[in-house]
Design an enzyme around this catalytic site. Structure first.
Site: not given
Ligand SMILES: NC(=O)c1ccc[n+]([C@@H]2O[C@H](COP(=O)([O-])OP(=O)(O)OC[C@H]3O[C@@H](n4cnc5c(N)ncnc54)[C@H](OP(=O)(O)O)[C@@H]3O)[C@@H](O)[C@H]2O)c1
Length: 303
Positions: A21, A51, A56, A162, A193, A214, A266, A272
């Site tokens: 995403w 994923d 997206y 998921q 996260l 956000r 993500g 990261q």
């Molecule tokens: N099925 C659904 O409805 C649904 C909904 C949401 C997500 N998803 C899936 O789940 C995945 C993960 O969720 P998400 O991307 O929304 O949120 P997440 O993984 O909880 O958070 C991602 C954010 O955290 C920060 N981050 C990531 N790795 C990091 C690291 N190593 N150190 C510090 N900051 C870090 C980055 O933003 P910053 O650096 O800008 O803070 C990144 O954009 C998505 O990409 C998608 O594939 C699915």
């Protein structure tokens, strides 16, 4: 990278997956070259599960570019049909995704969300047909509760669910995870996260740019955000005590659940993505889990 089986008879997938995403630009527009490097760094580090989704934005086409040069063969590629779940729309979404991803088939095709506008039987029958036709190896759903999963499973048994799951979003623990365990459905948990809330790098008052989703989420504003930052501060102390970063602790905590097959994180940069790796090996002992539970009793209430 450790692997777990997707459900009772699915393939082995890496316990950490790359959620694509952010590389679609939903959390701030990203440079395409950096996104491609992030995908490749993830695969080079041992992550096999990727994923994405129809919804997206540019994610699928960027992944399509990243997966050339032999990377496609090294990964388990998951995408989703989003928003319109009528049979015709599901079919054409599948074809659009294959084209954008520049592949002949995907490994997992998921229904992005539950939507009562579209009868689930017809949606799942179409998903099963696409599987028979070889356009996807496995099928799954996303953001369904136990009752909804049971309805979908009755039409077409599927391998993956998921749901959202992280330290501050634990709703699935009561019914949905036990249901999946009993049925032998694997879980690819998203937002581990808390979309950055659980990284420990934000402090109260931080303002997210307008192109980052956000900037519109209540939990990233004002008093509520301040409370979440305090909570993450306490959790970061636990992480430091056991030699992990906050990000690694948040991932390892999700993996303590047997019904979780993979944690979708993500990453926005290659750094990261590589940062996650120690979480795959980490085992949290009972004392650490107890400390975390006590801290999480102060999770802010949201309306
Ligand atoms: N099925 C659904 O409805 C649904 C909904 C949401 C997500 N998803 C899936 O789940 C995945 C993960 O969720 P998400 O991307 O929304 O949120 P997440 O993984 O909880 O958070 C991602 C954010 O955290 C920060 N981050 C990531 N790795 C990091 C690291 N190593 N150190 C510090 N900051 C870090 C980055 O933003 P910053 O650096 O800008 O803070 C990144 O954009 C998505 O990409 C998608 O594939 C699915």
């Amino acid at each position: 990278m450790k692997t777990r089986q997707l459900g009772k008879d699915g393939p082995d997938i890496s316990v950490i997956g790359l959620g694509a995403w952010p590389i679609g630009g939903g959390m701030g527009v990203l440079d395409e070259a950096v996104s491609i490097a992030t995908v490749r760094a993830s695969i080079d580090s041992g992550i096999t599960l990727l994923d994405t989704a129809q919804a997206y934005r540019t994610s699928e086409s960027t992944l399509g570019k990243a997966l050339s040069d032999g990377y496609r063969e090294r990964c388990f590629l998951a995408t989703k049909v989003s928003r319109d779940y009528s049979p015709d729309a599901v079919r054409s979404a599948m074809d659009d995704s294959l084209k954008a991803l520049n592949v002949d088939y995907v490994d997992l095709y998921q229904v992005h969300s539950w939507n009562t506008e579209y009868p689930i039987d017809a949606t799942m029958e179409t998903m099963a047909r696409l599987q028979e036709e070889g356009k996807t190896r496995y099928i799954g759903i996303s953001n369904f509760n136990a009752e909804e999963m049971e309805q979908a499973y009755g039409t077409a048994p599927f391998h993956g669910s998921q749901p959202r799951y992280n330290m501050v979003d634990r709703k699935i623990e009561t019914e949905d995870l036990p249901y999946c365990e009993q049925r032998g459905i694997g879980n690819l948990v998203h937002s581990p996260l808390g979309k950055g809330l659980l990284t420990g790098k934000y402090s109260a008052g931080h303002v997210f740019p307008e192109d980052d989703e956000r900037s519109r989420f209540p939990r990233f504003q004002g008093e509520l955000f301040t409370k979440y930052c305090e909570l993450t501060g306490w959790l970061s102390e636990v992480a430091a005590d056991i030699g992990l970063t906050m990000v690694q602790l948040a991932i390892a905590w999700c993996l303590r659940q047997k019904a979780v097959s993979t944690v979708l994180v993500g990453a926005k940069t290659p750094e990261q993505a590589v940062d996650y790796l120690p979480a795959a090996e980490a085992e949290l002992d009972a004392e650490t889990l107890k400390r975390i539970d006590v801290i999480l009793e102060d999770t802010p209430a949201e309306s």
